[in-house]
Design an enzyme around this catalytic site. Sequence first.
Site, short mmCIF file in Angstrom:
data_model
loop_
_atom_site.label_atom_id
_atom_site.label_comp_id
_atom_site.label_asym_id
_atom_site.label_seq_id
_atom_site.Cartn_x
_atom_site.Cartn_y
_atom_site.Cartn_z
N GLU A 100 47.38 28.22 29.39
CA GLU A 100 48.70 27.68 29.67
C GLU A 100 49.36 27.07 28.44
O GLU A 100 50.57 27.23 28.23
CB GLU A 100 48.61 26.63 30.79
CG GLU A 100 48.33 27.22 32.17
CD GLU A 100 46.89 27.69 32.36
OE1 GLU A 100 46.04 27.33 31.52
OE2 GLU A 100 46.63 28.42 33.32
N HIS A 170 45.61 23.33 44.38
CA HIS A 170 46.62 24.35 44.69
C HIS A 170 47.74 23.74 45.54
O HIS A 170 48.34 24.42 46.34
CB HIS A 170 45.99 25.53 45.45
CG HIS A 170 44.97 26.29 44.66
ND1 HIS A 170 43.64 26.00 44.68
CD2 HIS A 170 45.11 27.33 43.80
CE1 HIS A 170 42.98 26.83 43.88
NE2 HIS A 170 43.84 27.65 43.33
C1 LIG Z 1 44.19 26.07 33.94
C2 LIG Z 1 44.12 27.07 35.03
N1 LIG Z 1 44.90 28.17 34.98
C3 LIG Z 1 44.86 29.08 35.96
C4 LIG Z 1 44.03 28.92 37.02
C5 LIG Z 1 44.02 29.95 38.12
N2 LIG Z 1 42.81 30.72 38.05
C6 LIG Z 1 41.75 30.36 38.77
S1 LIG Z 1 40.45 31.31 38.42
C7 LIG Z 1 41.28 32.25 37.34
C8 LIG Z 1 40.58 33.38 36.65
C9 LIG Z 1 39.40 32.93 35.88
O1 LIG Z 1 38.63 34.00 35.49
P1 LIG Z 1 37.21 33.83 34.82
O2 LIG Z 1 37.23 32.69 33.86
O3 LIG Z 1 36.81 35.15 34.30
O4 LIG Z 1 36.24 33.37 35.99
P2 LIG Z 1 35.80 34.19 37.29
O5 LIG Z 1 36.80 33.87 38.34
O6 LIG Z 1 35.75 35.61 36.94
O7 LIG Z 1 34.48 33.62 37.68
C10 LIG Z 1 42.59 31.81 37.25
C11 LIG Z 1 43.61 32.43 36.42
C12 LIG Z 1 43.24 27.75 37.05
N3 LIG Z 1 42.40 27.49 38.06
N4 LIG Z 1 43.29 26.86 36.05
#
Ligand SMILES: Cc1ncc(C[n+]2csc(CCOP(=O)(O)OP(=O)(O)O)c2C)c(N)n1
Lengths: 365, 396
Positions: A100, A170
């Site tokens: 972000e 959320h």
């Molecule tokens: C700062 C932030 N930005 C966006 C999100 C929304 N979000 C939650 S999980 C995710 C993807 C994360 O992917 P990864 O790090 O590969 O973990 P995985 O879900 O594959 O275990 C996003 C964009 C968040 N929780 N926090």
Amino acid sequence: MASCLRRYGRRLSVSICEKRELSTACEGQIILQQHQQLQQTAKSMNLCSAINQALHLALETDPRSYVFGEDVSFGGVFRCTTGLTERFGKNRVFNTPLCEQGIVGFGIGLAAMGNRAIAEIQFADYIYPAFDQIVNEAAKFRYRSGNQYDCGGLTIRAPYGAVGHGGHYHSQSPEAFFCHVPGIKVVIPRSPLQAKGLLLSCIRDPNPVVFFEPKWLYRLAVEEVPEHDYMLPLSEAEVIREGSDITLVGWGAQLSVMEQACTDAEKDGISCELIDLKTLIPWDRETVEASVRKTGRLLISHEAPVTGGFGAEISASIVERCFLRLEAPIARVCGLDTPFPLVFEPFYMPTKNKILDAIKSTVNY
Amino acid sequence: MALAKFTSSSRSNLLKPLTTVFSTSDSFRRPISTSTDPLTIETSVPFTSHKCEPPSRSVETTPQELISFFKDMAMMRRMEIAADSLYKAKLIRGFCHLYDGQEAVAVGMEAAITKKDSIITAYRDHCTFVGRGGTLLEVFAELMGRQAGCSKGKGGSMHFYKKEAGFYGGHGIVGAQVPLGCGLAFAQKYSKDETVTFALYGDGAANQGQLFEALNISALWDLPVILVCENNHYGMGTAEWRAAKSPAYYKRGDYVPGLKVDGMDALAVKQACKFAKEHVLRNGPIILEMDTYRYHGHSMSDPGSTYRTRDEISGVRQERDPIERIRKVILAYDLATEKELKDFEKEIRKEVDQAIAQAKESPMPEPSELFTNVYVKGLGTEAFGADRKEVRAVLP
Ligand SMILES: Cc1ncc(C[n+]2csc(CCOP(=O)(O)OP(=O)(O)O)c2C)c(N)n1
Ligand SMILES: [Mg+2]
């Protein structure tokens, strides 16, 4: 709730502002559009589609505008950016990595070069990693460079607020943090029609704007939205229901809750005036003040925790301006001073009944 | 697959029939054999290393450990499938991220460390919690927001914790847990008790700036922290290559050593974590990239099939599934029969159902809990005006 918002729609469709306060690169186009407007129609759509339409129009009318954020070229988690990449290509609508601070910083740079950078933060809860960029970079760029530089083309869109069971990360309503920052604007729409017109204004406004979208209403709120390109003025509040006993001020999703409370209060003979603030900073004190001078009472409601919420600012300003006209203490019906809870959401929320109670106790003070 | 390559030292020492264990069924966690005779098994693929000598591919294990890997992973799998149904039945609300497919990481990591070591992770935390000794009841009760949950029903799916086992839990903001993990490691270094922290994050999180900030700090101060990148190849709908200029996450520490591990092979994970723990105690941080896969979509609102093909998912299931891998090892070494393993799974199914039934019995938290734990005391939690009447909470 949807039907209630539909009512807003009808009422509001007459009050669309055709005023263009921005000198955009496409004056001719605007005149043409205003001309065509007369024959154009409205279509029933939800808030998500209205946002989507606004983004289509923004990209269409300004070739130097860009939409980006996490997963936006796939349509985004709420589908608000559906179809944009297909239409405008992946050079103008693109996914960013998950960062972000990077997204917003990048947007500031892009905007500083004279572009319109429309950044999406997936949830308002995730805007905090970008807080520094917004507060220290975006907001102060113009001021500290003596107007040599600015990032006025930057608009940050972020879905905010409760959805019924979103839990801690959320559901938050972080608007008040940003209302403490001169140099940015904070705008929150209450309905599809409003969302489209306000978003277009924000995108074309020559100041950086944080635009919070009530995600609870993305699908729930449906109303007639004009198909054409229109903008609604920023920093202009709107009286969406006239009344004489008490003034209610709110924004975003909370307005439909407040509207229900007004309807119930009416059954008890209380006449409520309801104001949608729309732009939180710089806000329209005059409209609120004029209303409070008329009714003598004020209630403010928002989902964010009551302490330090933007309701506090409104309340203080109105006391300064209308002290002698007030017939009761200003009421605030807001989120509680707790983290946004998971299982306790119904307790936390400023519900219709809480508002109704506060209306009655304020009127009977 | 590399399963064919075994270098057993004790094939004669096989396990006795499992049936006796099952007839008592007091706990499926009870090992079917006390056999702790060493067994050496080769990892599926070699480790790939960055700025360090990789550990040996030959992993020391025991029949007992292999059986426990199987049972633990099968339980995690079943638990996540059950959570999926509960979510669809609206008994679980909020956001819910499932771990099925990635079980070998949780299980292998635990096999290499003790509960004095710390683990911190993101929101995909159910199985990591179970790995630390969390119970099914605590899982399901938390998922359904009940008092018997591990966070008293106040956290939900993304916020599991277990203090007595050093599980610093589930964090909702992507990447934010990693600097915290470095802070834990700093405290551990101070206490000189030879413990370490495993800070888990995803391939998506790997692009957050705070990771690099924390890594620099950790390297600068030689902190005993292991950054574990659970690379399941997608961050929500974004494939790793779309988001990362270099998806070689084990190399992204630049000056920090790294190791790429088959995260679908519990034994490889164990070997890597053992190696990493020793490494960080002597040399400061290391990155472990666990090559893994999530079968479910990102969260319950993601069908998980729009940004990847069904063939890809079923291919991984067939070729690399962590439970099937261990099943094959067990069968190849004749440590249990196919039927006995199936019976395990049946038993697990029952345990999961029982835990769910029990969790449903647990009450929701008291309304007054809305105001507790904001501060030590109830300071600042007063509800104003009409709110106070509505909530009727007893303020502490
Ligand atoms: C700062 C932030 N930005 C966006 C999100 C929304 N979000 C939650 S999980 C995710 C993807 C994360 O992917 P990864 O790090 O590969 O973990 P995985 O879900 O594959 O275990 C996003 C964009 C968040 N929780 N926090
Ligand atoms: Mg991932």
